[in-house]
Write a protein that holds these residues in place. Structure first.
Motif, PDB file in Angstrom:
ATOM      1  N   ASP A  83     -38.605 -42.202 -21.466  1.00 19.45           N
ATOM      2  CA  ASP A  83     -39.040 -41.059 -22.270  1.00 19.45           C
ATOM      3  C   ASP A  83     -37.856 -40.308 -22.866  1.00 19.45           C
ATOM      4  OD1 ASP A  83     -41.563 -41.773 -21.555  1.00 19.45           O
ATOM      5  OD2 ASP A  83     -42.143 -39.817 -20.742  1.00 19.45           O
ATOM      6  N   LEU A  84     -36.709 -40.353 -22.193  1.00 23.48           N
ATOM      7  CA  LEU A  84     -35.532 -39.655 -22.708  1.00 23.48           C
ATOM      8  C   LEU A  84     -34.970 -40.355 -23.943  1.00 23.48           C
ATOM      9  CD1 LEU A  84     -33.703 -38.563 -19.432  1.00 23.48           C
ATOM     10  CD2 LEU A  84     -35.202 -37.237 -20.924  1.00 23.48           C
ATOM     11  N   ARG A  85     -35.242 -41.654 -24.084  1.00 25.87           N
ATOM     12  CA  ARG A  85     -34.882 -42.334 -25.329  1.00 25.87           C
ATOM     13  C   ARG A  85     -35.728 -41.780 -26.485  1.00 25.87           C
ATOM     14  NH1 ARG A  85     -32.214 -47.179 -25.176  1.00 25.87           N
ATOM     15  NH2 ARG A  85     -33.527 -48.146 -26.784  1.00 25.87           N
ATOM     16  N   THR A  86     -37.010 -41.601 -26.235  1.00 26.49           N
ATOM     17  CA  THR A  86     -37.891 -41.040 -27.247  1.00 26.49           C
ATOM     18  C   THR A  86     -37.516 -39.595 -27.554  1.00 26.49           C
ATOM     19  OG1 THR A  86     -39.653 -42.449 -26.384  1.00 26.49           O
ATOM     20  CG2 THR A  86     -40.311 -40.688 -27.868  1.00 26.49           C
ATOM     21  N   LEU A  87     -37.134 -38.844 -26.529  1.00 20.52           N
ATOM     22  CA  LEU A  87     -36.728 -37.457 -26.730  1.00 20.52           C
ATOM     23  C   LEU A  87     -35.494 -37.381 -27.623  1.00 20.52           C
ATOM     24  CD1 LEU A  87     -37.155 -34.457 -25.956  1.00 20.52           C
ATOM     25  CD2 LEU A  87     -35.608 -34.840 -24.025  1.00 20.52           C
ATOM     26  N   ALA A  88     -34.523 -38.275 -27.392  1.00 19.26           N
ATOM     27  CA  ALA A  88     -33.318 -38.304 -28.222  1.00 19.26           C
ATOM     28  C   ALA A  88     -33.683 -38.594 -29.674  1.00 19.26           C
ATOM     29  CB  ALA A  88     -32.347 -39.362 -27.693  1.00 19.26           C
ATOM     30  N   ALA A  89     -34.584 -39.562 -29.887  1.00 20.76           N
ATOM     31  CA  ALA A  89     -35.013 -39.905 -31.241  1.00 20.76           C
ATOM     32  C   ALA A  89     -35.706 -38.716 -31.905  1.00 20.76           C
ATOM     33  CB  ALA A  89     -35.933 -41.122 -31.198  1.00 20.76           C
ATOM     34  N   ASP A  90     -36.496 -37.984 -31.132  1.00 21.74           N
ATOM     35  CA  ASP A  90     -37.227 -36.850 -31.682  1.00 21.74           C
ATOM     36  C   ASP A  90     -36.270 -35.753 -32.134  1.00 21.74           C
ATOM     37  OD1 ASP A  90     -39.917 -35.791 -32.169  1.00 21.74           O
ATOM     38  OD2 ASP A  90     -39.346 -34.234 -30.732  1.00 21.74           O
ATOM     39  N   TYR A  91     -35.204 -35.505 -31.349  1.00 25.87           N
ATOM     40  CA  TYR A  91     -34.205 -34.517 -31.751  1.00 25.87           C
ATOM     41  C   TYR A  91     -33.554 -34.925 -33.072  1.00 25.87           C
ATOM     42  CZ  TYR A  91     -33.927 -31.374 -27.711  1.00 25.87           C
ATOM     43  OH  TYR A  91     -34.181 -30.409 -26.773  1.00 25.87           O
ATOM     44  N   MET A  92     -33.195 -36.191 -33.198  1.00 25.32           N
ATOM     45  CA  MET A  92     -32.534 -36.669 -34.420  1.00 25.32           C
ATOM     46  C   MET A  92     -33.472 -36.576 -35.615  1.00 25.32           C
ATOM     47  SD  MET A  92     -30.581 -39.962 -32.839  1.00 25.32           S
ATOM     48  CE  MET A  92     -29.611 -39.785 -31.353  1.00 25.32           C
ATOM     49  N   ARG A  93     -34.730 -36.930 -35.403  1.00 25.50           N
ATOM     50  CA  ARG A  93     -35.709 -36.876 -36.496  1.00 25.50           C
ATOM     51  C   ARG A  93     -35.878 -35.447 -36.998  1.00 25.50           C
ATOM     52  NH1 ARG A  93     -40.895 -35.627 -36.526  1.00 25.50           N
ATOM     53  NH2 ARG A  93     -41.067 -35.659 -34.240  1.00 25.50           N
ATOM     54  N   ARG A  94     -35.906 -34.494 -36.089  1.00 25.22           N
ATOM     55  CA  ARG A  94     -36.077 -33.102 -36.486  1.00 25.22           C
ATOM     56  C   ARG A  94     -34.829 -32.559 -37.186  1.00 25.22           C
ATOM     57  NH1 ARG A  94     -40.338 -30.507 -33.593  1.00 25.22           N
ATOM     58  NH2 ARG A  94     -41.324 -31.902 -32.072  1.00 25.22           N
TER      59      ARG A  94
ATOM     60  N   VAL B  96     -29.660 -43.602 -37.780  1.00 29.51           N
ATOM     61  CA  VAL B  96     -28.911 -43.038 -36.648  1.00 29.51           C
ATOM     62  C   VAL B  96     -29.597 -43.396 -35.332  1.00 29.51           C
ATOM     63  CG1 VAL B  96     -28.069 -40.921 -35.573  1.00 29.51           C
ATOM     64  CG2 VAL B  96     -28.018 -41.157 -38.052  1.00 29.51           C
ATOM     65  N   ILE B  97     -30.936 -43.280 -35.318  1.00 30.60           N
ATOM     66  CA  ILE B  97     -31.694 -43.611 -34.110  1.00 30.60           C
ATOM     67  C   ILE B  97     -31.496 -45.073 -33.739  1.00 30.60           C
ATOM     68  CG2 ILE B  97     -34.043 -43.920 -33.210  1.00 30.60           C
ATOM     69  CD1 ILE B  97     -34.812 -41.401 -34.829  1.00 30.60           C
ATOM     70  N   ALA B  98     -31.543 -45.955 -34.728  1.00 29.62           N
ATOM     71  CA  ALA B  98     -31.379 -47.391 -34.464  1.00 29.62           C
ATOM     72  C   ALA B  98     -30.035 -47.669 -33.801  1.00 29.62           C
ATOM     73  CB  ALA B  98     -31.504 -48.178 -35.767  1.00 29.62           C
ATOM     74  N   THR B  99     -28.993 -46.974 -34.256  1.00 27.86           N
ATOM     75  CA  THR B  99     -27.658 -47.171 -33.663  1.00 27.86           C
ATOM     76  C   THR B  99     -27.588 -46.559 -32.274  1.00 27.86           C
ATOM     77  OG1 THR B  99     -26.647 -47.128 -35.852  1.00 27.86           O
ATOM     78  CG2 THR B  99     -25.201 -46.706 -33.967  1.00 27.86           C
ATOM     79  N   HIS B 100     -28.116 -45.337 -32.131  1.00 32.88           N
ATOM     80  CA  HIS B 100     -28.015 -44.619 -30.861  1.00 32.88           C
ATOM     81  C   HIS B 100     -28.801 -45.321 -29.754  1.00 32.88           C
ATOM     82  CE1 HIS B 100     -27.060 -41.126 -28.448  1.00 32.88           C
ATOM     83  NE2 HIS B 100     -28.337 -40.964 -28.134  1.00 32.88           N
ATOM     84  N   LEU B 101     -29.977 -45.843 -30.088  1.00 28.17           N
ATOM     85  CA  LEU B 101     -30.818 -46.479 -29.079  1.00 28.17           C
ATOM     86  C   LEU B 101     -30.566 -47.973 -28.953  1.00 28.17           C
ATOM     87  CD1 LEU B 101     -34.279 -44.697 -29.586  1.00 28.17           C
ATOM     88  CD2 LEU B 101     -32.313 -44.008 -28.215  1.00 28.17           C
TER      89      LEU B 101
END
Length: 467
Positions: free
Chosen positions: A384-395, A404-409
């Motif tokens: 879930d923390l992977r999804t949380l990180a993506a949500d922060y970036m999206r916002r 950015v999400i693709a690289t980070h995850l």
């Protein structure tokens, strides 16, 4: 002729000896003798007084009960002494315990209070006399039996209070025998039975309140576990998102500091804290995270900076964290020290090179451990923390977030991040539409104002422009 206490404790450091002599009437039977032998062994072996060697524990105690008595005495009269090296001896004693031949359902007569610590047995009559339903009393007794079993194994204290509740909850959730682990709601029920015993037996309200905090925390974990992923994340965001995770890491570290260095509960608190911290920096998949080894996938540089670089099991692609944030580096240092003094961090790292970073030995933990640790710490599984990180970036930047999400995850293909990309495109489209709405609204407002101008003002405006 019986030896005097000051003679028995002659090799004990002065401050510890003074504390024990002042508390002589309250000393546990055998505590003075085992402490005397222990410190004599430390001095004879020229061991460190700040962190006594493993051999001193072996030499001082010829039985497990004596060894546990020594640890209790050290925790009470020498809390500044690191007992980190006692873990080895504790594991040896645990391994020597006879394994039960078969599980036989005991009779009621043999279980009611028989295996409880002495202090609990003295309270039992108060629980028996309490004006509560017979079914409630029976449920409390069964719960207290479960707690007593953990105490008898040396995994928790028998003194009502925060430390005992913490150690009991850790033992119930993460018992060395996987078959004996229970869900958070069950652990909370067991603690409630012990709290009821203390309430009827006259235990101080402050101690019971501290235990109720742990019980409520366990019930919060159970409640969160029943929600789906987005409901869990929604609640995590309501608590503050990453700010809440950071607060929990701080709380876990503080709780660990309050526990003895040899305590299994202390190690579990730090294990939860370090996993949450590393995932905050960059969230690896749990299968990758459990496989890291010191000096290979995760490395500590001379200046104290930690870095991680690893091949992803799912995509086969290499990824890295770069220089890990300094605050998280401090947490990793504290984790590997495992109760040792800070000055030993460089030596300790070299000692651990080649070992698994989560087990601190050469064994690799089971795959689901990161999920268990994050659930216990913040109520959500590690993924879930992977999804949380993506949500922060999206916002933060929806127009560029997908890449950015693709690289980070560590996504290997565009398809792997399809859901994230769709959310980012939707958010970017929404952001563009919001800007467009503001522009249209501003233009409409200007046109309306112009329409309200009288003929004379329009003529004046025209004249001004013509001039």
């Amino acid at each position: 002729m019986k030896s005097r206490p000051d003679e028995i404790l002659k090799d004990v450091p002065a401050a510890i000896r003074r504390a024990m002599l002042e508390d002589a009437p309250q000393l546990e039977p055998g505590a003075a003798q085992v402490m005397g032998r222990f410190w004599s062994a430390v001095r004879a072996g020229k061991g460190s007084l700040a962190m006594p060697p493993t051999e001193a524990y072996r030499d001082a105690a010829a039985s497990e009960s004596t060894f546990r008595c020594l640890l209790r005495a050290l925790a009470r009269y020498a809390p500044h002494v690191s007992t980190a090296l006692a873990k080895v001896v504790s594991a040896e004693w645990y391994a020597r315990r006879p394994k039960p031949a078969a599980k036989v359902a005991p009779t009621v007569e043999t279980t009611i209070g028989a295996a409880w610590p002495e202090t609990w047995r003295r309270m039992k009559s108060d629980l028996d006399d309490a004006r509560i339903k017979a079914s409630s009393r029976q449920r409390y007794i069964a719960s207290i039996d479960r707690c007593a079993t953990i105490v008898a194994e040396g995994l928790a204290s028998d003194v009502h209070g925060f430390v005992a509740a913490c150690e009991l909850s850790e033992a119930f959730l993460f018992h060395p025998d996987p078959e004996r682990r229970v869900k958070p709601v069950s652990a909370a029920n067991y603690l409630d039975g012990l709290i009821a015993l203390g309430a009827k037996g006259g235990v101080a309200n402050e101690s019971l309140t501290a235990m109720r905090v742990i019980s409520r925390d366990l019930r919060d974990q159970a409640e969160l576990a029943e929600k789906n992923k987005y409901e869990r994340l929604s609640r995590l965001m309501e608590r503050g998102g990453y700010a809440h995770v950071a607060d929990r890491i701080r709380e876990l570290r503080e709780r660990a500091h309050a526990l003895p260095a040899h305590s299994a509960a202390r190690r579990r608190c730090m294990q939860q804290a370090v996993v949450c911290a590393v995932i905050m920096n960059k969230p690896p998949r749990k299968g990758d995270l459990v496989s890291w080894r010191f000096g290979h996938q995760i490395v500590r540089e001379v200046d104290g900076t930690w870095r991680a670089e690893w091949p992803q099991e799912k995509t086969r692609a290499e990824t890295e964290t770069g220089a890990i944030w300094p605050e998280i580096c401090d947490t990793i240092d504290e984790w590997i020290l495992d109760g040792r003094p800070d000055r030993l961090v460089h030596f300790r790292y070299q000692e651990l090179v080649g070992s698994n970073w989560l087990s601190l030995d050469h064994s690799q933990p089971y795959r689901n451990l990161p999920t268990e640790l994050t659930k216990a710490a913040i109520g959500v599984p590690s993924h879930d923390l992977r999804t949380l990180a993506a949500d922060y970036m999206r916002r933060h930047d929806p127009a560029r977030a997908a890449d950015v999400i693709a690289t980070h995850l560590g996504h290997g293909t565009r398809k792997a991040g399809k859901a994230y990309r769709a959310e980012c495109e939707g958010a970017a489209g929404e952001a563009i539409w919001q800007v467009a709405r503001k522009t249209i609204a501003a233009q409409s407002k200007n046109q309306s104002a112009s329409a309200r101008l009288g003929p004379a003002r329009r003529i004046c405006s025209f004249a001004t422009v013509s001039a």
